[in-house]
Write an enzyme that holds these catalytic residues in place. Sequence first.
Site, PDB file in Angstrom:
ATOM      1  N   CYS A 172      -0.267  12.987  -4.884  1.00  0.00           N
ATOM      2  CA  CYS A 172       0.028  14.160  -4.407  1.00  0.00           C
ATOM      3  C   CYS A 172      -1.105  15.776  -4.015  1.00  0.00           C
ATOM      4  CB  CYS A 172       1.392  14.666  -5.331  1.00  0.00           C
ATOM      5  SG  CYS A 172       2.061  13.371  -6.224  1.00  0.00           S
ATOM      6  N   TYR A 176     -22.285   6.665  -6.334  1.00  0.00           N
ATOM      7  CA  TYR A 176     -21.168   7.500  -5.959  1.00  0.00           C
ATOM      8  C   TYR A 176     -20.007   7.568  -5.644  1.00  0.00           C
ATOM      9  CZ  TYR A 176     -26.004   9.776  -6.239  1.00  0.00           C
ATOM     10  OH  TYR A 176     -27.708   9.735  -6.527  1.00  0.00           O
TER      11      TYR A 176
END
Length: 373
Positions: free
Chosen positions: A325, A353
């Site tokens: 969200c 990464y």
Amino acid sequence: MIAVPPAVLAVAERLPGDRPAYVYDLAGLDAHAGAVRRALGDVELYYAVKANPDAEILRVLARHVDGFEVSSGGELAHVRAVAPEMPVALGGPGKTAAELAQAAGVARLHVESPNELRRLLDLGGGPVQVLLRLNLDIPVAGAALAMGGGATPFGMDEHGMRECLELLPAQPRVRLRGVHAHLASGLGAPELLALAGAVLGDARGLGHTEADLEVNLGGGMAVSYTEPATRFDWPAYGSGLRALRRPGETLRVEPGRAMTAYCGWYLTRVIDVKRVHGQTFAVVTGGTHHLRTPVTKGHDQPFAVVPGPENRPREEPVTIVGQLCTPKDVFARQVPASLAPGDVVAFAMAGAYAWNISHHDFLMHEKPAFHYV
Ligand SMILES: *Cc1c(COP(=O)(O)O)cnc(C)c1O
């Protein structure tokens, strides 16, 4: 669209339900690491573990590399457990007393400051082999991230280096073996070779007394997320380094991203496609809390679509987002794609990464499954 290796595609086609998955293409990694090894010849190759410390990945790399570069006591303990025989170099700008105490057991310690060297000298214990980390004041043009070439917390300028050289001769325990430099990341072979020439010039001028000067030139080999087919020119880099080297010198490199980025895939399923104020969004399961790379690097993560049972919609610019969200949960913005609910999106270049730098616990969604093929 980027080609998915058959073994990864097989997992995507059988992806159960809505749980995202990481797939590590260990066969592809094995072939890639072997090619890098051959290109470097007798230039030493360490892998920078922070790019991806996954144990299966380390086991594959251990067949090809001369050692592992670690940046913490945690990484050191992990590497020792996975590959006990491998030489290890320990670096990092803020080593604790406990980490310095472990230094006697590693192949090389990369010293980052005069105070760190004083703390190491005060500790006592067994013999320690050190490289001094050099931060050269030269412009590093075109780099994605700069660790040197000016004021940064990494390594030492000429004053710091001189201070260390004055501390060392008074004692026999801490032995200076040479210089370490990791100045920038995201550079091509010509740029890295130019930096190597500058670092070598400085290292030779230090008045190092051992017969065999060692120079660790760091990592930072370019990986292009916008042009995944464009690869770092390892053969040119390897032959360039061998040409720069003088008799009796040992050169070493420690790449991370360019070793493992290509072997990782993050698979997610499209759960909704919607139009909002004239733009199309595809919402996939999971999100950038599993694959933070596109957010940290500010790129569109390259991907392939493995179509589900729905009819194909026409291709149009789509923004692919996850379940978080927050408007920052974006994998790719306005990229041309044909996406329908039920499709699997296979994000490429998720092997470095990626999972290990992501904020997994944010929103408490289910963690992905991990597959090794
Ligand atoms: C991160 C790091 C590397 C690896 O860098 P890549 O860009 O992943 O190749 C190598 N050496 C040091 C000291 C590092 O901090």
